[in-house]
Design an enzyme around this catalytic site. Structure first.
Site, PDB file in Angstrom:
ATOM      1  N   CYS A   1      -2.108  10.944  -6.451  1.00 11.13           N
ATOM      2  CA  CYS A   1      -2.673  11.641  -5.281  1.00 11.13           C
ATOM      3  C   CYS A   1      -2.629  13.149  -5.536  1.00 11.13           C
ATOM      4  O   CYS A   1      -1.994  13.608  -6.483  1.00 11.13           O
ATOM      5  CB  CYS A   1      -1.904  11.241  -4.034  1.00 11.13           C
TER       6      CYS A   1
ATOM      7  N   GLY B   1     -12.125  -2.182 -10.521  1.00  9.81           N
ATOM      8  CA  GLY B   1     -12.871  -3.413 -10.791  1.00  9.81           C
ATOM      9  C   GLY B   1     -13.144  -3.608 -12.272  1.00  9.81           C
ATOM     10  O   GLY B   1     -12.726  -2.808 -13.124  1.00  9.81           O
TER      11      GLY B   1
ATOM     12  N   ASN C   1      -4.157   3.821 -12.413  1.00 14.06           N
ATOM     13  CA  ASN C   1      -4.814   3.865 -11.101  1.00 14.06           C
ATOM     14  C   ASN C   1      -6.340   3.915 -11.318  1.00 14.06           C
ATOM     15  O   ASN C   1      -6.810   3.669 -12.429  1.00 14.06           O
ATOM     16  CB  ASN C   1      -4.326   5.100 -10.329  1.00 14.06           C
ATOM     17  N   THR C   2      -7.082   4.217 -10.277  1.00 11.58           N
ATOM     18  CA  THR C   2      -8.554   4.249 -10.357  1.00 11.58           C
ATOM     19  C   THR C   2      -9.049   5.454 -11.171  1.00 11.58           C
ATOM     20  O   THR C   2      -8.299   6.399 -11.416  1.00 11.58           O
ATOM     21  CB  THR C   2      -9.150   4.340  -8.948  1.00 11.58           C
TER      22      THR C   2
ATOM     23  N   LYS D   1       0.865  -1.186   0.000  1.00 10.13           N
ATOM     24  CA  LYS D   1       0.000   0.000   0.000  1.00 10.13           C
ATOM     25  C   LYS D   1       0.900   1.234   0.000  1.00 10.13           C
ATOM     26  O   LYS D   1       2.075   1.163   0.368  1.00 10.13           O
ATOM     27  CB  LYS D   1      -0.956  -0.018   1.181  1.00 10.13           C
ATOM     28  N   THR D   2       0.377   2.349  -0.423  1.00 13.96           N
ATOM     29  CA  THR D   2       1.211   3.550  -0.531  1.00 13.96           C
ATOM     30  C   THR D   2       1.650   4.023   0.859  1.00 13.96           C
ATOM     31  O   THR D   2       0.844   4.146   1.769  1.00 13.96           O
ATOM     32  CB  THR D   2       0.452   4.666  -1.266  1.00 13.96           C
TER      33      THR D   2
ATOM     34  N   LEU E   1      -5.074   7.194   1.452  1.00 10.58           N
ATOM     35  CA  LEU E   1      -3.674   6.821   1.726  1.00 10.58           C
ATOM     36  C   LEU E   1      -3.391   6.582   3.212  1.00 10.58           C
ATOM     37  O   LEU E   1      -2.313   6.913   3.711  1.00 10.58           O
ATOM     38  CB  LEU E   1      -2.710   7.881   1.173  1.00 10.58           C
TER      39      LEU E   1
ATOM     40  N   ILE F   1      -9.956   5.798   0.399  1.00  9.73           N
ATOM     41  CA  ILE F   1      -9.196   5.436   1.604  1.00  9.73           C
ATOM     42  C   ILE F   1      -8.359   6.633   2.076  1.00  9.73           C
ATOM     43  O   ILE F   1      -8.209   6.864   3.283  1.00  9.73           O
ATOM     44  CB  ILE F   1      -8.269   4.211   1.335  1.00  9.73           C
TER      45      ILE F   1
ATOM     46  N   LYS G   1       3.483   5.233 -11.406  1.00 15.81           N
ATOM     47  CA  LYS G   1       2.086   4.806 -11.578  1.00 15.81           C
ATOM     48  C   LYS G   1       1.244   6.032 -11.915  1.00 15.81           C
ATOM     49  O   LYS G   1       1.170   6.982 -11.136  1.00 15.81           O
ATOM     50  CB  LYS G   1       1.573   4.138 -10.304  1.00 15.81           C
TER      51      LYS G   1
HETATM   52  C1  LIG Z   1      -9.417  -0.022  -1.507  1.00 14.20           C
HETATM   53  C2  LIG Z   1      -8.385   0.463  -2.481  1.00 14.20           C
HETATM   54  C3  LIG Z   1      -7.247   1.110  -2.031  1.00 14.20           C
HETATM   55  C4  LIG Z   1      -6.271   1.557  -2.930  1.00 14.20           C
HETATM   56  N1  LIG Z   1      -5.155   2.177  -2.464  1.00 14.20           N
HETATM   57  C5  LIG Z   1      -4.158   2.530  -3.335  1.00 14.20           C
HETATM   58  C6  LIG Z   1      -2.937   3.057  -2.854  1.00 14.20           C
HETATM   59  O1  LIG Z   1      -2.690   3.182  -1.649  1.00 14.20           O
HETATM   60  N2  LIG Z   1      -2.001   3.411  -3.783  1.00 14.20           N
HETATM   61  C7  LIG Z   1      -2.188   3.247  -5.136  1.00 14.20           C
HETATM   62  O2  LIG Z   1      -1.301   3.576  -5.941  1.00 14.20           O
HETATM   63  N3  LIG Z   1      -3.350   2.728  -5.606  1.00 14.20           N
HETATM   64  C8  LIG Z   1      -4.321   2.364  -4.732  1.00 14.20           C
HETATM   65  N4  LIG Z   1      -5.467   1.797  -5.203  1.00 14.20           N
HETATM   66  C9  LIG Z   1      -5.620   1.571  -6.661  1.00 14.20           C
HETATM   67  C10 LIG Z   1      -5.205   0.140  -7.051  1.00 14.20           C
HETATM   68  O3  LIG Z   1      -3.844  -0.108  -6.768  1.00 14.20           O
HETATM   69  C11 LIG Z   1      -5.462  -0.099  -8.544  1.00 14.20           C
HETATM   70  O4  LIG Z   1      -4.674   0.797  -9.294  1.00 14.20           O
HETATM   71  C12 LIG Z   1      -6.923   0.102  -8.918  1.00 14.20           C
HETATM   72  O5  LIG Z   1      -7.769  -0.396  -7.911  1.00 14.20           O
HETATM   73  C13 LIG Z   1      -7.282  -0.564 -10.257  1.00 14.20           C
HETATM   74  O6  LIG Z   1      -7.057  -1.952 -10.204  1.00 14.20           O
HETATM   75  P1  LIG Z   1      -8.247  -3.016  -9.899  1.00 14.20           P
HETATM   76  O7  LIG Z   1      -9.379  -2.708 -10.812  1.00 14.20           O
HETATM   77  O8  LIG Z   1      -7.603  -4.349 -10.114  1.00 14.20           O
HETATM   78  O9  LIG Z   1      -8.637  -2.816  -8.458  1.00 14.20           O
HETATM   79  C14 LIG Z   1      -6.462   1.352  -4.313  1.00 14.20           C
HETATM   80  C15 LIG Z   1      -7.620   0.696  -4.772  1.00 14.20           C
HETATM   81  C16 LIG Z   1      -8.569   0.248  -3.874  1.00 14.20           C
HETATM   82  C17 LIG Z   1      -9.780  -0.477  -4.400  1.00 14.20           C
END
Ligand SMILES: Cc1cc2nc3c(=O)[nH]c(=O)nc-3n(C[C@H](O)[C@H](O)[C@H](O)COP(=O)(O)O)c2cc1C
Length: 301
Positions: free
Chosen positions: A131, A216, A191-192, A46-47, A74, A72, A164
């Site tokens: 971020c 997702g 990322n998301t 996690k970051t 971070l 969340i 990233k």
């Molecule tokens: C609950 C949650 C917490 C996340 N926390 C971080 C994080 O701390 N640092 C980061 O770079 N990405 C974070 N992400 C993004 C994921 O690493 C990933 O890039 C994103 O969820 C897309 O992938 P997925 O569809 O497989 O989940 C988080 C995602 C989720 C769902």
């Protein structure tokens, strides 16, 4: 016939291309009772930030059709606590460990990276550039800042640096190129996606911060497009991320140009999905009589 799943990513040897996505697998060792962690290609933590962070208020998670939203914020224990017991436990697993870091200015990233650099057992750093910066914009939408972070961190550490990127960018391939020019050794895409959901019973947003990041299955085609576009422009390897739920999804990302993948939401549903994804990739290669996984990288016709 057993296919060779190993990947050399910017000098890091992964036994297979499946990594945990940052923030969805804790610090990386807590799930040891659920799955054999040694089977994973690698762990992205996690970051971690320079100072501990409490994260955002609840509710921080909401389910949506085909995925989820999170805010969340971070939450983490800070780098000084991370290099204690968490890093020790991660090292014991014996697979590559990539530490994700973030900050709101270049000094934050560089200071955190310098602390990590004096410890053994870290294979790479992933810069979470999604971020907010001091001006409350996504860090990687600020190109001069992105360059300063990459150059500053590269100068401060002995291990490879992976950037990233957020998909909230008009031309992600051009950004990938700039990131490569600044000295990054690899890129994670993506990322998301910024998103929002409303509870129609209360009329209130489902997340405390109103908006959050969507992940997702629903984001997979958009993330694949980013990987495909970036692969045409850069030479450094790409970690594909976003909506990988199955081995087929992982193979799709690799055909688009990813050398490895990171899996988030699927592992939140069940950590066992990570192992299933690895096994499924192996079965797909076997079916297609492909001896070496490297043969499929960027092979979309
Ligand atoms: C609950 C949650 C917490 C996340 N926390 C971080 C994080 O701390 N640092 C980061 O770079 N990405 C974070 N992400 C993004 C994921 O690493 C990933 O890039 C994103 O969820 C897309 O992938 P997925 O569809 O497989 O989940 C988080 C995602 C989720 C769902």
């Amino acid at each position: 016939m057993k296919s060779d799943l190993s990947i050399n990513f910017a000098g890091i040897k992964f036994n297979n291309p499946v990594l945990t996505a940052s923030g969805t697998f804790g610090y990386g060792y807590e799930l040891a009772d659920l799955i054999p962690l040694k089977k994973l290609g690698g762990i992205i933590t996690k970051t971690i930030t320079r100072q501990p962070k409490e994260g955002n208020p609840q509710p921080r998670i909401a389910e949506v059709c085909g995925g989820m939203l999170n805010t969340i914020g971070l939450q983490n224990i800070g780098v000084e606590a991370f290099v204690g017991e968490p890093l020790e436990k991660l090292k014991e697993i014996g697979i590559p460990i990539i530490v994700s870091i973030a900050g709101s200015c270049d000094k934050d990233y560089i200071d955190t990276a310098k602390i990590l650099n004096s410890y053994k057992g870290i294979s790479a750093i992933e810069l979470n550039l999604s971020c907010p910066n001091l001006k409350k914009q996504v860090v990687c939408s600020d190109l001069p800042l992105t360059r300063d972070i990459i150059k500053g961190v590269k100068k401060s550490v002995k291990f490879p640096v992976i950037a990233k990127l957020s998909p909230l960018i008009t031309d992600i391939a051009e950004l990938a190129l700039q990131v490569e020019k600044a000295g990054a050794d690899g890129i994670t895409l993506t990322n998301t996606y910024p998103a929002m959901a409303i509870d129609i019973k209360t009329f209130k947003p489902k997340l405390s911060t109103v908006k959050g990041g969507m992940s997702g299955a629903c984001i997979k085609p958009m993330s694949i497009r980013s990987v495909y576009d970036a692969y045409q422009k850069v030479k450094i390897p790409i970690i594909g991320c976003g909506g990988i739920m199955t081995g087929e999804d992982a193979v799709e990302f690799m055909l688009a140009g990813a050398s490895a993948v990171s899996v988030g939401t699927a592992s939140l549903l069940s950590a066992k999905n990570l192992i299933k994804i690895i096994d499924d990739i192996e079965n797909i290669l076997k079916e297609k009589k492909i001896k070496n996984i490297k043969e499929i990288i960027g092979r979309v016709l």
